[in-house]
Design an enzyme around this catalytic site. Structure first.
Site, PDB file in Angstrom:
ATOM      1  N   HIS A 292       0.864  -1.098   0.163  1.00 42.72           N
ATOM      2  CA  HIS A 292       0.002   0.140   0.007  1.00 42.72           C
ATOM      3  C   HIS A 292       0.839   1.160   0.055  1.00 42.72           C
ATOM      4  CE1 HIS A 292      -3.593  -2.518   1.896  1.00 42.72           C
ATOM      5  NE2 HIS A 292      -3.239  -2.625   0.406  1.00 42.72           N
TER       6      HIS A 292
HETATM    7  C1  LIG Z   1       0.940  -7.360  -5.179  1.00 46.04           C
HETATM    8  C2  LIG Z   1      -0.084  -6.115  -4.693  1.00 46.04           C
HETATM    9  C3  LIG Z   1      -1.160  -6.669  -4.050  1.00 46.04           C
HETATM   10  C4  LIG Z   1      -2.229  -5.488  -3.727  1.00 46.04           C
HETATM   11  N1  LIG Z   1      -3.282  -6.012  -3.082  1.00 46.04           N
HETATM   12  C5  LIG Z   1      -4.469  -4.989  -3.106  1.00 46.04           C
HETATM   13  C6  LIG Z   1      -5.491  -5.574  -2.970  1.00 46.04           C
HETATM   14  O1  LIG Z   1      -6.036  -6.602  -2.631  1.00 46.04           O
HETATM   15  N2  LIG Z   1      -6.594  -4.611  -2.670  1.00 46.04           N
HETATM   16  C7  LIG Z   1      -6.401  -3.244  -2.707  1.00 46.04           C
HETATM   17  O2  LIG Z   1      -7.341  -2.350  -2.658  1.00 46.04           O
HETATM   18  N3  LIG Z   1      -5.201  -2.798  -3.006  1.00 46.04           N
HETATM   19  C8  LIG Z   1      -4.110  -3.897  -3.263  1.00 46.04           C
HETATM   20  N4  LIG Z   1      -2.706  -3.370  -3.604  1.00 46.04           N
HETATM   21  C9  LIG Z   1      -2.709  -1.809  -3.889  1.00 46.04           C
HETATM   22  C10 LIG Z   1      -3.109  -1.018  -5.021  1.00 46.04           C
HETATM   23  O3  LIG Z   1      -3.195  -1.955  -6.121  1.00 46.04           O
HETATM   24  C11 LIG Z   1      -2.506   0.061  -5.222  1.00 46.04           C
HETATM   25  O4  LIG Z   1      -2.549   1.116  -4.385  1.00 46.04           O
HETATM   26  C12 LIG Z   1      -2.864   0.627  -6.539  1.00 46.04           C
HETATM   27  O5  LIG Z   1      -2.829  -0.209  -7.705  1.00 46.04           O
HETATM   28  C13 LIG Z   1      -2.203   1.971  -7.024  1.00 46.04           C
HETATM   29  O6  LIG Z   1      -2.299   2.377  -8.204  1.00 46.04           O
HETATM   30  P1  LIG Z   1      -1.550   3.647  -9.127  1.00 46.04           P
HETATM   31  O7  LIG Z   1      -2.363   4.043  -9.955  1.00 46.04           O
HETATM   32  O8  LIG Z   1      -1.198   4.684  -8.076  1.00 46.04           O
HETATM   33  O9  LIG Z   1      -0.293   2.821  -9.342  1.00 46.04           O
HETATM   34  P2  LIG Z   1      -0.075   1.496 -10.194  1.00 46.04           P
HETATM   35  O10 LIG Z   1      -1.296   0.843 -10.457  1.00 46.04           O
HETATM   36  O11 LIG Z   1       1.150   0.867  -9.735  1.00 46.04           O
HETATM   37  O12 LIG Z   1       0.135   2.229 -11.730  1.00 46.04           O
HETATM   38  C14 LIG Z   1       1.501   2.821 -12.038  1.00 46.04           C
HETATM   39  C15 LIG Z   1       1.714   2.520 -13.493  1.00 46.04           C
HETATM   40  O13 LIG Z   1       2.763   3.359 -13.836  1.00 46.04           O
HETATM   41  C16 LIG Z   1       3.610   2.642 -14.598  1.00 46.04           C
HETATM   42  N5  LIG Z   1       4.846   3.612 -14.446  1.00 46.04           N
HETATM   43  C17 LIG Z   1       5.721   3.703 -13.401  1.00 46.04           C
HETATM   44  N6  LIG Z   1       6.639   4.330 -13.792  1.00 46.04           N
HETATM   45  C18 LIG Z   1       6.883   4.646 -15.356  1.00 46.04           C
HETATM   46  C19 LIG Z   1       7.524   5.243 -16.071  1.00 46.04           C
HETATM   47  N7  LIG Z   1       8.972   5.626 -15.537  1.00 46.04           N
HETATM   48  N8  LIG Z   1       7.529   5.211 -17.351  1.00 46.04           N
HETATM   49  C20 LIG Z   1       6.081   4.567 -17.696  1.00 46.04           C
HETATM   50  N9  LIG Z   1       5.343   4.033 -16.906  1.00 46.04           N
HETATM   51  C21 LIG Z   1       5.687   4.130 -15.695  1.00 46.04           C
HETATM   52  C22 LIG Z   1       3.706   1.329 -13.961  1.00 46.04           C
HETATM   53  O14 LIG Z   1       4.452   0.556 -14.601  1.00 46.04           O
HETATM   54  C23 LIG Z   1       2.333   1.084 -13.497  1.00 46.04           C
HETATM   55  O15 LIG Z   1       1.564   0.546 -14.787  1.00 46.04           O
HETATM   56  C24 LIG Z   1      -1.831  -4.008  -3.893  1.00 46.04           C
HETATM   57  C25 LIG Z   1      -0.743  -3.825  -4.842  1.00 46.04           C
HETATM   58  C26 LIG Z   1       0.071  -4.975  -5.040  1.00 46.04           C
HETATM   59  C27 LIG Z   1       1.379  -4.482  -5.765  1.00 46.04           C
END
Ligand SMILES: Cc1cc2nc3c(=O)[nH]c(=O)nc-3n(C[C@H](O)[C@H](O)[C@H](O)COP(=O)(O)OP(=O)(O)OC[C@H]3O[C@@H](n4cnc5c(N)ncnc54)[C@H](O)[C@@H]3O)c2cc1C
Length: 538
Positions: free
Chosen positions: A470
């Site tokens: 998280h």
């Molecule tokens: C293993 C795991 C299990 C989890 N389980 C749960 C759960 O059961 N329930 C829940 O509510 N939450 C869960 N979470 C947390 C939740 O999934 C995350 O908080 C949420 O997905 C974050 O979303 P985000 O858009 O901030 O980032 P992300 O979904 O991580 O997206 C960021 C994206 O940016 C891309 N990126 C990063 N840097 C670059 C760059 N320099 N150039 C191009 N692209 C880039 C990445 O590849 C990624 O696709 C879990 C997370 C993980 C990793």
């Protein structure tokens, strides 16, 4: 290449933004993602996530820095690197958090982020399998539902929690302000047999729009500026450096690790840190990458008898039966989220609402953070402190985007967090000793009877636990000196640049972070569109 909006990162937030911003046929969007397409079937079969945590191409392969909070271990720190981002590899638990989490954001001066303000965006996202009501909605892109099964041991865990004084909650997302201890069945981001990732829910329906272009396999290096205005980004793809220009805005949705990293490589951050790593400072913003908050999970597990456990159901003939069940009727262990039952309890006397989240599973893992199920029947309950006071950092180590940043949540650097973890572990032992569960217990496998004192328990927690994934708050929203974005998610002191993802949370929410991140993106998209309309009208 040129667009009105350039979105960096096709994760939970980025996919939602790409969909919402291209609803306007006049808005041209380029979405840039470092990872590839989400073709791997393990992404889509819910239980497949167990095999994805350390996947060599679908994750970034990060490790957190070795730290006293983990007894000097450098723990794995998975993040999705694929369309859907972390929503494509997560545990699919759909739990939004406490109303007070968001009221606390608003109390810090973030207008429009109280619980009453954000509930419409949770609902806007949702396509709830049940009946729509004040909490849940139908018709949104994100499939959410109750789990399909209620295994015997999980039902016993619910009953055991009520024996300890928890109120049974039919809907764990329907919490009154000031609520007390409760237990209920977790909800999932699943539609039918398949995971409801942000890519499946938001991106796929938008792909047919001519005003959306998705570029995969493209690593963004930095934001390009004309003075203080963001005008595009530079990225590398197939060994070539390319750029895309943004006539409107650049939106960073690269997650709590990626977004601060890109800002730092663009010269936006703490000037002392930038100088140390050889990046020319463009705009001083000391909070970039500070305030990393995360939940830390430690488990108690027991060997059991007299009830079916996942350990047997996921092997040999048991597994074959489950595969048939999945194919034939679409339920069984292959549809499970990371856990089926959650209890929220108060272990610190000073807390106003529950401060520990306990997740129960009718299976048990080999000791440590490994996801290898035991061969003998078992059950596990893991717990995290909901609102840790420890803060860490994400810091670029070099000026190269290819080099992973230093990641350190500095778990247990605040003594309150140690007390909460000890209290949480003791609560789980009480849960297993409650009559409804005690009858199944043969012996506590971990930590085991030798671990009794507070010091022993804390040592075990630090030695065996790990991230609950998280990561949040590294570009936090606010008005103080360490804030990175304002309450419209615009980067302080710069123009045409926003951060919209889990990194903008002012404080980590109490429970899981996917639903709140999607809410942030739904609201962020509305803010972007509103500001564009205002600019046109001006
Ligand atoms: C293993 C795991 C299990 C989890 N389980 C749960 C759960 O059961 N329930 C829940 O509510 N939450 C869960 N979470 C947390 C939740 O999934 C995350 O908080 C949420 O997905 C974050 O979303 P985000 O858009 O901030 O980032 P992300 O979904 O991580 O997206 C960021 C994206 O940016 C891309 N990126 C990063 N840097 C670059 C760059 N320099 N150039 C191009 N692209 C880039 C990445 O590849 C990624 O696709 C879990 C997370 C993980 C990793």
């Amino acid at each position: 290449m040129q667009a009105d909006y350039v979105i960096v990162g096709a994760g939970s937030a980025g996919c939602c933004l790409a969909n919402r911003l291209t609803e306007d046929p006049n808005s041209h969007v380029v979405l840039i993602e470092a990872g590839g397409r989400d073709w791997n079937p393990l992404i889509h079969i819910p239980a497949g996530y167990m095999k994805l945590l350390e996947h060599p191409t679908l994750t970034w392969g990060f490790k957190a820095e070795a730290d006293p909070g983990t007894n000097g271990r450098a723990i794995n720190y998975p993040r999705g690197r694929v369309l859907g981002g972390s929503s494509s590899i997560n545990g699919m638990i759909y739990v939004r958090g406490q109303p007070e989490d968001f009221d606390h954001w608003a109390q810090q001066g973030n207008r429009g982020w109280s619980w009453d303000d954000v509930l419409p965006y949770f609902r806007k996202a949702e396509n709830w399998a049940g009946t729509a009501d004040a909490v849940h909605a139908k018709g949104g892109p994100l499939f959410t539902s109750h789990g399909r099964d209620k295994p015997l041991l999980c039902r016993a865990a619910v009953e055991a929690a009520t024996q300890l004084g928890c109120v049974y909650r039919d809907d764990v997302n329907d919490l009154a302000e000031g609520h007390g201890d409760g237990v209920g069945w977790v909800q999932q981001t699943r539609g039918g047999r398949l995971r409801a990732s942000a890519a499946r829910s938001y991106l796929r329906p938008a792909l047919k729009r001519p005003n959306l272009r998705v570029v995969t396999g493209a690593l963004v290096h930095r934001v390009l500026f004309d003075g203080t205005r963001a005008i595009g980004v530079e990225y590398s793809r197939n060994g070539k450096t390319e750029r895309v220009d943004a006539a409107g805005e650049v939106i960073l949705s690269a997650g709590a690790i990626g977004s601060p990293h890109i800002l730092q490589l663009s010269g936006v951050g703490d000037p002392d840190h930038l100088e140390r790593i050889g990046v020319t400072a463009h705009h001083a913003l000391r909070g970039v990458g500070k305030n990393l908050q995360d939940h830390y999970l430690a488990r108690v597990s027991c060997r059991i008898q007299g009830a079916p456990s996942l350990n047997q159901q996921s092997r040999g003939l048991g597994l074959a039966g489950q595969v048939l069940r999945y194919v034939a009727v679409g339920n069984g262990i292959l549809t499970y989220a990371a856990s089926l039952v959650a209890a929220s309890v108060k272990v610190l006397p000073e807390s106003a609402t529950p401060d520990v989240q306990a997740l129960f599973a009718h299976g048990s893992y080999a000791p440590g953070v490994s996801r290898q199920l035991d061969t003998v029947p078992g059950m596990t309950c893991g717990m995290w402190q909901m609102r840790p006071l420890s803060h860490g950092h994400v810091e670029a180590r070099t000026p190269r985007a290819q080099d992973a940043p230093n990641i350190n949540p500095r778990y247990f650097s605040d003594p309150t967090d140690c007390r909460a973890a000890i209290g949480g572990m003791r609560w789980i032992r009480r849960l297993f000793a409650a009559p409804a569960l005690a009858k199944y217990v043969v012996v506590e496998n971990a930590p085991g009877n030798d671990v009794q004192s507070d010091d022993e328990l804390l040592h075990y927690v630090k030695q065996t636990g790990g991230t609950v994934f998280h990561a949040t708050c590294t570009c936090k929203m606010g008005r103080d000196l360490l804030a990175v974005v304002d309450d419209r998610l615009r980067v302080h002191g710069l123009q045409a640049l926003r951060v919209i993802d889990a990194s903008v949370m002012p404080a980590v929410t109490s429970t899981n972070t996917n639903a709140p991140t999607i809410m942030i993106a739904e609201k962020g998209a509305a803010l972007v569109r509103e500001d564009a309309r205002m600019a046109l009208a001006a």
